[in-house]
Design an enzyme around this catalytic site. Structure first.
Site, short mmCIF file in Angstrom:
data_model
loop_
_atom_site.label_atom_id
_atom_site.label_comp_id
_atom_site.label_asym_id
_atom_site.label_seq_id
_atom_site.Cartn_x
_atom_site.Cartn_y
_atom_site.Cartn_z
N PHE A 20 17.35 25.22 17.57
CA PHE A 20 18.32 25.80 18.48
C PHE A 20 17.74 27.01 19.24
O PHE A 20 16.77 26.89 19.94
CB PHE A 20 19.60 26.17 17.73
CG PHE A 20 20.41 24.97 17.32
CD1 PHE A 20 21.25 24.34 18.22
CD2 PHE A 20 20.31 24.47 16.03
CE1 PHE A 20 21.99 23.22 17.84
CE2 PHE A 20 21.05 23.35 15.65
CZ PHE A 20 21.89 22.73 16.55
N SER A 21 18.34 28.18 19.05
CA SER A 21 17.96 29.34 19.86
C SER A 21 16.59 29.91 19.52
O SER A 21 16.09 30.75 20.26
CB SER A 21 19.00 30.45 19.71
OG SER A 21 20.10 30.16 20.52
N MET A 22 15.98 29.46 18.44
CA MET A 22 14.61 29.90 18.19
C MET A 22 13.65 29.32 19.21
O MET A 22 12.48 29.69 19.26
CB MET A 22 14.18 29.51 16.77
CG MET A 22 14.93 30.28 15.69
SD MET A 22 14.92 32.08 15.98
CE MET A 22 13.19 32.45 15.87
N ASP A 210 20.07 28.62 22.59
CA ASP A 210 21.25 29.40 22.29
C ASP A 210 20.99 30.74 21.67
O ASP A 210 20.44 30.78 20.64
CB ASP A 210 21.89 28.74 21.22
CG ASP A 210 23.10 28.13 21.13
OD1 ASP A 210 23.75 27.96 22.09
OD2 ASP A 210 23.42 27.81 20.03
#
Length: 210
Positions: A20-22, A210
């Site tokens: 995801f946001s990583m 994200d």
């Protein structure tokens, strides 16, 4: 340790995870590597790479006013660009929400939104929440930055990540799509990259960066 809670499956050494946001710090690292190579400058206006970002409008209490300056690549890295994620607090967020609805409606079609269309649409149709560099806000800055990197390098985003980060680390399993696995972990939503290959990208339904 449990890997798939909904199926009560035990952890495996080859377990796959959505990051995801990583993806955002990965995008930032690749940006700095391209900067070191002279492929871009942090003070480059985004419209150098995505022309629709020229002469952006800013949502100021429901009234659109001209941006006082261009959005720079540095603004995308710092999330001081004025770009939002979908919400209902202002016109910028509502416009973004309508676009994300379109993105989601096209995921399972033969014409999903790719990285360049994503950025070009935001540049053309979604006003900024605030003047560039005026404040910080968690939004689609990293998503648009991914499109900038594609143009600056001439390569699709998935290929850039592999070349600059994951292949040097020996991570052959990294990808936007869990291809070639007999038993796959839950995959992220699919987008179509410039190369024509399907791959997951950050959206509300999935990569969202994200």
């Amino acid at each position: 340790m449990v890997w798939r809670i909904e199926k009560n499956l035990p952890m495996r050494e080859d377990a796959l995870f959505r990051i995801f946001s990583m993806t955002k710090p990965i995008t930032a690292v690749v940006t700095m590597m391209l900067w070191e190579q002279g492929a871009l400058e942090l003070r480059d206006p985004v419209w150098y790479y995505i022309p629709s970002f020229r002469e952006k409008q800013v949502d100021q209490n429901g009234t659109l006013v001209p941006a006082k300056r261009d959005i720079f690549i540095q603004d995308l890295l710092n999330m001081t660009s004025g770009l939002s994620y979908p919400d209902c607090q202002c016109a910028s967020q509502r416009c973004m929400g309508s676009f994300f609805d379109e993105i989601n409606s096209r995921l399972a079609t033969d014409y999903p939104v790719d990285t360049q269309e994503f950025a070009a649409h935001i540049g053309s149709y979604v006003p900024l929440m605030f003047q560039p560099w005026e404040t910080w806000f968690y939004g689609t800055s990293a998503d648009v930055l991914g499109a900038v990197l594609e143009v600056a390098s001439g390569k699709p985003l998935d290929a850039l990540y592999l070349e600059y980060i994951f292949e040097p680390l020996g991570d052959a399993e990294y990808g936007f799509l869990c291809a070639g696995r007999k038993t796959q972990s839950p995959g992220a939503a699919l987008y179509l990259g410039q190369s024509g290959r399907r791959f997951a990208r950050r959206t509300r339904s999935a990569l969202r960066n994200d």
